[in-house]
Design an enzyme around this catalytic site. Structure first.
Site, PDB file in Angstrom:
ATOM      1  N   SER A 155       0.833  -1.210   0.000  1.00  0.00           N
ATOM      2  CA  SER A 155       0.000   0.000   0.000  1.00  0.00           C
ATOM      3  C   SER A 155       0.862   1.252   0.000  1.00  0.00           C
ATOM      4  O   SER A 155       1.921   1.300   0.605  1.00  0.00           O
ATOM      5  CB  SER A 155      -0.906   0.025   1.227  1.00  0.00           C
ATOM      6  OG  SER A 155      -1.697   1.206   1.211  1.00  0.00           O
ATOM      7  N   LYS A 182      -4.794  -6.467   3.490  1.00  0.00           N
ATOM      8  CA  LYS A 182      -4.755  -5.378   2.502  1.00  0.00           C
ATOM      9  C   LYS A 182      -6.157  -5.031   2.046  1.00  0.00           C
ATOM     10  O   LYS A 182      -6.489  -3.862   1.848  1.00  0.00           O
ATOM     11  CB  LYS A 182      -3.901  -5.796   1.296  1.00  0.00           C
ATOM     12  CG  LYS A 182      -3.877  -4.765   0.142  1.00  0.00           C
ATOM     13  CD  LYS A 182      -3.358  -3.400   0.561  1.00  0.00           C
ATOM     14  CE  LYS A 182      -3.043  -2.432  -0.549  1.00  0.00           C
ATOM     15  NZ  LYS A 182      -4.134  -1.960  -1.398  1.00  0.00           N
ATOM     16  N   HIS A 220      -7.679  -3.009   4.651  1.00  0.00           N
ATOM     17  CA  HIS A 220      -7.074  -1.657   4.540  1.00  0.00           C
ATOM     18  C   HIS A 220      -7.815  -0.858   3.475  1.00  0.00           C
ATOM     19  O   HIS A 220      -8.201   0.292   3.679  1.00  0.00           O
ATOM     20  CB  HIS A 220      -5.588  -1.777   4.164  1.00  0.00           C
ATOM     21  CG  HIS A 220      -5.008  -0.491   3.634  1.00  0.00           C
ATOM     22  ND1 HIS A 220      -5.150  -0.105   2.314  1.00  0.00           N
ATOM     23  CD2 HIS A 220      -4.333   0.508   4.243  1.00  0.00           C
ATOM     24  CE1 HIS A 220      -4.572   1.078   2.138  1.00  0.00           C
ATOM     25  NE2 HIS A 220      -4.080   1.476   3.294  1.00  0.00           N
ATOM     26  N   ASN A 221      -8.054  -1.478   2.345  1.00  0.00           N
ATOM     27  CA  ASN A 221      -8.731  -0.771   1.245  1.00  0.00           C
ATOM     28  C   ASN A 221     -10.178  -0.444   1.581  1.00  0.00           C
ATOM     29  O   ASN A 221     -10.668   0.631   1.242  1.00  0.00           O
ATOM     30  CB  ASN A 221      -8.649  -1.598  -0.040  1.00  0.00           C
ATOM     31  CG  ASN A 221      -7.325  -1.420  -0.734  1.00  0.00           C
ATOM     32  OD1 ASN A 221      -6.302  -1.219  -0.080  1.00  0.00           O
ATOM     33  ND2 ASN A 221      -7.327  -1.487  -2.044  1.00  0.00           N
ATOM     34  N   GLU A 263     -10.043   2.418   3.756  1.00  0.00           N
ATOM     35  CA  GLU A 263      -9.651   3.558   2.897  1.00  0.00           C
ATOM     36  C   GLU A 263     -10.890   4.131   2.209  1.00  0.00           C
ATOM     37  O   GLU A 263     -11.095   5.347   2.171  1.00  0.00           O
ATOM     38  CB  GLU A 263      -8.648   3.052   1.867  1.00  0.00           C
ATOM     39  CG  GLU A 263      -8.267   3.995   0.752  1.00  0.00           C
ATOM     40  CD  GLU A 263      -7.481   3.256  -0.336  1.00  0.00           C
ATOM     41  OE1 GLU A 263      -6.458   2.630  -0.004  1.00  0.00           O
ATOM     42  OE2 GLU A 263      -7.895   3.297  -1.508  1.00  0.00           O
TER      43      GLU A 263
HETATM   44  C1  6PG Z   1      -3.147   1.439  -1.896  1.00  0.00           C
HETATM   45  C2  6PG Z   1      -4.433   1.651  -2.671  1.00  0.00           C
HETATM   46  C3  6PG Z   1      -4.478   0.901  -3.978  1.00  0.00           C
HETATM   47  C4  6PG Z   1      -5.876   0.955  -4.590  1.00  0.00           C
HETATM   48  C5  6PG Z   1      -5.924   1.829  -5.791  1.00  0.00           C
HETATM   49  C6  6PG Z   1      -7.307   1.807  -6.477  1.00  0.00           C
HETATM   50  O1  6PG Z   1      -3.250   0.883  -0.783  1.00  0.00           O
HETATM   51  O2  6PG Z   1      -2.115   1.859  -2.399  1.00  0.00           O
HETATM   52  O3  6PG Z   1      -5.502   1.150  -1.864  1.00  0.00           O
HETATM   53  O4  6PG Z   1      -4.084  -0.438  -3.734  1.00  0.00           O
HETATM   54  O5  6PG Z   1      -6.271  -0.271  -5.001  1.00  0.00           O
HETATM   55  O6  6PG Z   1      -5.620   3.107  -5.333  1.00  0.00           O
HETATM   56  O7  6PG Z   1      -8.306   1.761  -5.542  1.00  0.00           O
HETATM   57  P1  6PG Z   1      -9.866   1.876  -5.956  1.00  0.00           P
HETATM   58  O8  6PG Z   1      -9.977   1.931  -7.466  1.00  0.00           O
HETATM   59  O9  6PG Z   1     -10.518   0.636  -5.418  1.00  0.00           O
HETATM   60  O10 6PG Z   1     -10.330   3.144  -5.318  1.00  0.00           O
END
Ligand code: 6PG
Length: 486
Positions: A131, A185, A188-189, A192
Site C-alpha cells: 500500500s 490489505k 485496509h482498502n 480507505e
Molecule cells: C493502496 C491503494 C491501492 C488501490 C488503488 C485503487 O493501498 O495503495 O488502496 O491499492 O487499489 O488506489 O483503488 P480503488 O480503485 O478501489 O479506489
C-alpha cells in the site's frame, strides 16, 4: 545458467513495479527484472535503471536463472487471470524451496488457492498487500505479507528494508499464513473507502451550510491536519483544494466530474462482512456512495423530477460548525475502524490466521493510504488490552465520543436539514447508537416475524433459550402463547 545471482526478481514493469525495483536496489539489493513486452524492459534498463544493480532479463528462463537460491520472484501484474498465467509460466522453471510473491491486490481466496497448489510442488507462495501507491512503492510502502514462516524468513528482511519507517520501525510485519496478507490489505482498502467517503461528506456538509471557497477548504483541512485527524488523506485533500486548473485558473477540484471509480477491493470487503454477519455499515455506505455517484446521468435526470428541498439559511457560528464537522469526521472514523477491525478479528478466527491487531496498526502508521497519527492510538489500545471486544470501548475512544458526539449529531442534523446525503456519517452514528443501546426496537420485529411466520420469540422476563409463539389473531383457537425450548 546466468552468472547474475540477484537477491530478488520482479515481473511486471508498470510504474508500481519499476518503483519497487528502484526502492529495492536503493537499499542495496540486486534485482532482476522481466516484462512480457521486451521493449518495456529495455526502456527501463536504458532509463531509470541505468547504472544500477538491476539485471534486465531477456526471457523468463533468463530471469529465473539470474536469481540466487532460494529464488524470490515477485509478480506485479493485474489481479486475476494474469497472475495465474505468470505462475503457470514460472512453475516449470523453479525448484522446491523457491518463492513466488504476488504484490498485487489479489483476492485472498485466490491467494489461498495458489498457495495450496504451489505447496504441493514444494514451492512457497506469498500474497503481499503493498500500500502507498506509486510514491509509496518508491519511497517506502506499507507491506502486508502472508505466507509460510519459512518464506517470511527469506522475503521479510527485504520487505522490511524497503518499507516505510515510523519511529524506527519498518511498516512491514508477517501478517499470517496463506491469504492473510491479501486479506489485511483488502480490509485496509475497505477502511480507505470509508475514510475517503467520510472526508467527502465533511466537504459536502460544510459546502451546503457555509460555502467555503477552495482556498478556505485548503485552510480548514490544513488546520484539521494539525490535530487528531492528521493523516495522508487529509493532507492530500488539503493540497487538492489548493490546486488551480491550468486552463481556466479555477480550483481544479471544482472542475472534476463527480463520478467515482472503484477497482473492487471495497466491494470484496463488504461482501465478506455480510458473509460473516459483521456490521461494516460505514464502508458499505462508502461503496454504495461510489455506485450512486457513478449514476450521473440518472441523477441529473432525477434532479429535475424529484421535489427539491429548500434549506433554511445557516444561522450558527461558522467556527463552531467547522469544529462540529471535524468532530463528526473523527468519531465516524473511529466507528469505521472499529468495524473493520471487528471483521479482521472474525476472519482471523475463521481462517486460523491469529492476526495481531497491534502489528497491523503498527504497519499502517506509515507508507499506506490510510496512514495517520490515529493509528498510534489504535496500536496503544490493543497493546493495553489485546482482547478488546470493540475498538470503540477503549478508554481513549470512549473519551473521544464523550467530547465529540454533540458536534457529530449537529453536523448530521445540518446535513439532514440541508438535504445533503451523508450516508457514511449517518451509518457510523447509527452503529454507535445501536451498539450503545441496551434495548433496540427488535422486540417489535420479533413479534412481526412470529405473527406472520410463527418464527417464535424470547421474552425479557423468561430465561434466554425459551421460545414462545403467540396465535396473534385467535383464529383456530386460543391466543395464548406456546412455549418452545430452543
Ligand atoms: C493502496 C491503494 C491501492 C488501490 C488503488 C485503487 O493501498 O495503495 O488502496 O491499492 O487499489 O488506489 O483503488 P480503488 O480503485 O478501489 O479506489
Amino acid at each position: 545458467m546466468s552468472t547474475q545471482q540477484s537477491d530478488i526478481g520482479l515481473i511486471g514493469l508498470a510504474v508500481m513495479g519499476e518503483n519497487l525495483v528502484l526502492n529495492m536496489e536503493s537499499k542495496g539489493f540486486s534485482v532482476s527484472v522481466y516484462n512480457r513486452t521486451a521493449a518495456v524492459t529495455e526502456r527501463f534498463a536504458g532509463g531509470r535503471a541505468k547504472g544500477k544493480n538491476i539485471y534486465p532479463a531477456k526471457s523468463l528462463e533468463d530471469f529465473v536463472s539470474s536469481l540466487a537460491r532460494p529464488r524470490k520472484a515477485m509478480i506485479m501484474v493485474k489481479a486475476g487471470g494474469p497472475v495465474d498465467a505468470v505462475i503457470e509460466q514460472l512453475i516449470p522453471l523453479l525448484e522446491p524451496g523457491d518463492i513466488i510473491i504476488d504484490g498485487g491486490n489479489s483476492l485472498w481466496t485466490d491467494t489461498q488457492r495458489r498457495e495450496k497448489a504451489l505447496k504441493e510442488k514444494g514451492l512457497h507462495y506469498v500474497g503481499a498487500g503493498v500500500s502507498g501507491g506509486e510514491e509509496g512503492a518508491l519511497n517506502g510502502p506499507s507491506i502486508m505479507p502472508g505466507g509460510s514462516e519459512e518464506s517470511w524468513k527469506s522475503v521479510g528482511p527485504i520487505f522490511r528494508k524497503i518499507a516505510a519507517i515510523v519511529e524506527g520501525e519498518p511498516c512491514c510485519r508477517h501478517m499470517g499464513t496463506d491469504g492473510a496478507g491479501h486479506y489485511v490489505k483488502m480490509i485496509h482498502n475497505g477502511i480507505e473507502y470509508g475514510d475517503m467517503q467520510l472526508i467527502c461528506e465533511a466537504y459536502a456538509i460544510l459546502k451546503a451550510a457555509i460555502y467555503p471557497t477552495a482556498e478556505e477548504f485548503h485552510q480548514i483541512f490544513a488546520d484539521w491536519n494539525k490535530g487528531e485527524l492528521n493523516s495522508y488523506l487529509i493532507e492530500i485533500s488539503e493540497q487538492i483544494f489548493a490546486k488551480k486548473d491550468e486552463e481556466t485558473g479555477r480550483p481544479l477540484v471544482d472542475l472534476i466530474l463527480d463520478k467515482a471509480g472503484q477497482k473492487g477491493t471495497g466491494k470484496w470487503t463488504v461482501g465478506n462482512a455480510v458473509e460473516h454477519s459483521v456490521v461494516l455499515s460505514t464502508v458499505n455506505a462508502a461503496v454504495e456512495a461510489r455506485i450512486l455517484s457513478s449514476m450521473k446521468t440518472k441523477r441529473v435526470a432525477a434532479s429535475a423530477i424529484l421535489p427539491v428541498w429548500e434549506a433554511p439559511p445557516f444561522t450558527g457560528d461558522r467556527k463552531q460548525f467547522i469544529n462540529d464537522v471535524r468532530d463528526a469526521l473523527y468519531a465516524s472514523k473511529i466507528v469505521s475502524y472499529a468495524q473493520g477491525l471487528d471483521l479482521l478479528g472474525t476472519a482471523s478466527k475463521f481462517y486460523g490466521w491469529n492476526l495481531n491487531f497491534g502489528d497491523i496498526a503498527t504497519i499502517w502508521r506509515g507508507g499506506c493510504i490510510i496512514r495517520a497519527a490515529f493509528l498510534n492510538r489504535i496500536k496503544e489500545a490493543y497493546e493495553a488490552n489485546p482482547s478488546l471486544e470493540n475498538l470503540m470501548l477503549a478508554p481513549f475512544f470512549t473519551d473521544v465520543f464523550a467530547k465529540s458526539q454533540a458536534g457529530w449529531r449537529r453536523a448530521i442534523v445540518s446535513a439532514v436539514e440541508r438535504g445533503v446525503a451523508a450516508p457514511a456519517f449517518t451509518a457510523s452514528l447509527g452503529y454507535y447508537d445501536s451498539y450503545r443501546s441496551a434495548r433496540l426496537p427488535a422486540n417489535l420485529l420479533q413479534a412481526q416475524r412470529d405473527f406472520f411466520g410463527a418464527h417464535t420469540y424470547e421474552r425479557v422476563d423468561k430465561p434466554e433459550g425459551e421460545f414462545f409463539h403467540t396465535n396473534w389473531t385467535g383464529q383456530g383457537g386460543s391466543t395464548a402463547s406456546t412455549t418452545y425450548n430452543a
